[in-house]
Design a protein around this motif. Structure first.
Motif, mmCIF file in Angstrom:
data_model
loop_
_atom_site.group_PDB
_atom_site.id
_atom_site.type_symbol
_atom_site.label_atom_id
_atom_site.label_comp_id
_atom_site.label_asym_id
_atom_site.label_seq_id
_atom_site.Cartn_x
_atom_site.Cartn_y
_atom_site.Cartn_z
ATOM 1 N N GLY A 1 0.804 -1.198 -0.025
ATOM 2 C CA GLY A 1 -0.032 -0.089 -0.020
ATOM 3 C C GLY A 1 0.631 1.241 -0.044
ATOM 4 N N THR A 2 2.223 1.308 -0.157
ATOM 5 C CA THR A 2 2.860 2.495 0.185
ATOM 6 C C THR A 2 3.621 2.592 -1.271
ATOM 7 N N THR A 3 4.104 3.743 -1.798
ATOM 8 C CA THR A 3 4.618 3.948 -2.939
ATOM 9 C C THR A 3 6.292 5.038 -2.752
ATOM 10 N N SER A 4 7.121 4.617 -3.461
ATOM 11 C CA SER A 4 8.236 5.446 -3.681
ATOM 12 C C SER A 4 8.797 5.954 -4.943
ATOM 13 N N ILE A 5 9.172 7.215 -4.924
ATOM 14 C CA ILE A 5 9.419 7.879 -6.099
ATOM 15 C C ILE A 5 10.979 7.491 -6.407
ATOM 16 N N LEU A 6 11.281 6.684 -7.661
ATOM 17 C CA LEU A 6 12.602 6.334 -7.959
ATOM 18 C C LEU A 6 13.183 7.505 -9.018
ATOM 19 N N GLY A 7 12.800 8.428 -9.353
ATOM 20 C CA GLY A 7 13.265 9.470 -10.374
ATOM 21 C C GLY A 7 12.274 10.542 -10.892
ATOM 22 N N VAL A 8 12.765 11.384 -11.545
ATOM 23 C CA VAL A 8 11.955 12.222 -12.381
ATOM 24 C C VAL A 8 12.361 12.534 -13.677
ATOM 25 N N GLY A 9 11.538 12.636 -14.618
ATOM 26 C CA GLY A 9 12.243 13.059 -16.160
ATOM 27 C C GLY A 9 12.752 11.940 -16.850
ATOM 28 N N PRO A 10 12.990 12.187 -17.984
ATOM 29 C CA PRO A 10 13.556 11.201 -18.988
ATOM 30 C C PRO A 10 14.824 10.883 -18.360
ATOM 31 N N GLY A 11 15.149 9.632 -18.437
ATOM 32 C CA GLY A 11 16.441 9.102 -17.995
ATOM 33 C C GLY A 11 16.160 8.452 -16.677
ATOM 34 N N SER A 12 15.122 8.826 -16.097
ATOM 35 C CA SER A 12 14.801 8.082 -14.692
ATOM 36 C C SER A 12 14.585 6.622 -14.949
ATOM 37 N N SER A 13 15.352 5.755 -14.274
ATOM 38 C CA SER A 13 14.911 4.383 -14.516
ATOM 39 C C SER A 13 15.399 3.517 -13.491
ATOM 40 N N THR A 14 15.103 2.121 -13.755
ATOM 41 C CA THR A 14 15.317 1.213 -12.614
ATOM 42 C C THR A 14 15.436 -0.248 -13.516
ATOM 43 N N THR A 15 16.624 -0.954 -12.788
ATOM 44 C CA THR A 15 16.768 -2.298 -13.849
ATOM 45 C C THR A 15 16.449 -3.361 -12.931
ATOM 46 N N VAL A 16 15.629 -4.267 -13.540
ATOM 47 C CA VAL A 16 14.924 -5.495 -12.849
ATOM 48 C C VAL A 16 15.477 -6.573 -13.700
ATOM 49 N N GLY A 17 16.021 -7.786 -13.309
ATOM 50 C CA GLY A 17 16.170 -8.964 -13.904
ATOM 51 C C GLY A 17 16.903 -8.608 -15.504
ATOM 52 N N GLY A 18 17.886 -7.506 -15.543
ATOM 53 C CA GLY A 18 18.529 -7.066 -16.457
ATOM 54 C C GLY A 18 17.962 -6.312 -17.631
ATOM 55 N N VAL A 19 16.535 -5.909 -17.095
ATOM 56 C CA VAL A 19 15.639 -5.154 -18.229
ATOM 57 C C VAL A 19 15.518 -3.933 -17.432
ATOM 58 N N THR A 20 15.871 -2.776 -18.528
ATOM 59 C CA THR A 20 15.815 -1.506 -17.782
ATOM 60 C C THR A 20 14.281 -0.793 -18.007
ATOM 61 N N PHE A 21 13.753 -0.321 -17.113
ATOM 62 C CA PHE A 21 12.613 0.190 -17.124
ATOM 63 C C PHE A 21 12.391 1.771 -16.866
ATOM 64 N N GLY A 22 11.856 2.649 -17.487
ATOM 65 C CA GLY A 22 12.186 4.029 -17.281
ATOM 66 C C GLY A 22 11.344 5.029 -17.848
ATOM 67 N N ILE A 23 11.146 6.355 -17.473
ATOM 68 C CA ILE A 23 10.747 7.377 -18.257
ATOM 69 C C ILE A 23 11.226 7.518 -19.622
ATOM 70 N N GLY A 24 10.239 7.386 -20.548
ATOM 71 C CA GLY A 24 10.567 7.491 -22.095
ATOM 72 C C GLY A 24 11.036 9.138 -22.242
ATOM 73 N N PRO A 25 11.310 9.445 -23.795
ATOM 74 C CA PRO A 25 11.864 10.703 -24.152
ATOM 75 C C PRO A 25 10.710 11.718 -24.158
ATOM 76 N N SER A 26 9.378 11.552 -24.262
ATOM 77 C CA SER A 26 8.436 12.464 -24.198
ATOM 78 C C SER A 26 8.016 12.620 -23.048
ATOM 79 N N GLY A 27 8.195 11.711 -21.893
ATOM 80 C CA GLY A 27 7.878 11.998 -20.666
ATOM 81 C C GLY A 27 8.513 13.015 -19.750
ATOM 82 N N ASN A 28 8.709 14.440 -20.354
ATOM 83 C CA ASN A 28 9.679 15.296 -19.715
ATOM 84 C C ASN A 28 9.250 15.593 -18.294
ATOM 85 N N ALA A 29 7.996 15.465 -17.865
ATOM 86 C CA ALA A 29 7.399 15.920 -16.236
ATOM 87 C C ALA A 29 6.711 14.556 -15.686
ATOM 88 N N ASN A 30 7.611 13.568 -16.160
ATOM 89 C CA ASN A 30 6.809 12.159 -15.438
ATOM 90 C C ASN A 30 7.936 11.875 -14.173
#
Length: 198
Positions: free
Chosen positions: A72-101
């Motif tokens: 039930g809790t959330t954590s911010i991992l980053g802001v804007g393009p380039g913010s990402s996290t890698t799980v199992g060798g796969v990188t998930f992140g904010i895409g290039p048009s997500g400038n305010a994500n």
């Protein structure tokens, strides 16, 4: 796959004029499939049909145990393009048009019964843009996704240049998107348009 072991890719939108693109990721990757019948990409809205097209068992990745430590809790991992996290060798992140994500991880029960990864626009007008970078080319990829409050249409762009628009259901429903790509894909960009919600 059991619900808790799936990486759910979910697209969320909040009410009002702000859209949230939540990817509660279930990514199933099939690497090195044998020959597939067709040379063109094939798309599936049924996980069973997609799995039936594979010649081997896919690898499943989920977001359990990263970020938000409590249900039930959330954590911010980053802001804007380039913010990402890698799980199992796969990188998930904010895409290039997500400038305010914001890149947010939600623990079990925050949005769905499993941990979710979310790209959330903060300005109400930017598109929600979520990117997935694979460590190597794969010939099959599948994920579940949904919208938090209301449905919409997502644009899914594969690294081989294929673009698909997919209806995104409202929570707590999920849709499956699967592809077999004989030529291989190594990245996916999933975008939800910005602006007001209808």
């Amino acid at each position: 796959f059991s619900e808790g072991n799936r990486r759910k890719e979910e697209v969320e939108m909040k009410s009002g004029t702000r859209k949230i693109f939540q990817l509660c990721a279930l990514i199933a990757l099939a690497v090195g499939l044998g020959s597939l019948a067709a040379r063109a990409d094939s798309f599936y809205s049924s996980e069973a049909a997609w799995a039936g097209a594979l010649s081997s068992s896919p690898t499943t990745i989920n977001f359990e145990g990263i970020g938000a430590p409590y249900a039930g809790t959330t954590s911010i991992l980053g802001v804007g393009p380039g913010s990402s996290t890698t799980v199992g060798g796969v990188t998930f992140g904010i895409g290039p048009s997500g400038n305010a994500n914001l890149l947010v991880i939600g623990g079990d029960g925050s949005y769905y019964p499993v941990s979710t990864l979310s790209a959330q626009p903060t300005d109400g007008v930017s598109p929600a843009d979520f990117s997935i970078s694979l460590p190597s080319s794969v010939t099959a990829l599948g994920f579940d996704f949904g919208a938090l409050y209301i449905g919409s249409t997502a644009t899914i762009t594969l690294s081989d240049g294929t673009v698909q628009t997919v209806t995104v259901p409202a929570s707590t429903s999920l849709a499956f998107f699967g592809v077999t790509a004989p030529g291989g894909i190594d990245s996916v960009d999933i975008t939800l348009p910005g602006g007001s919600t209808t």
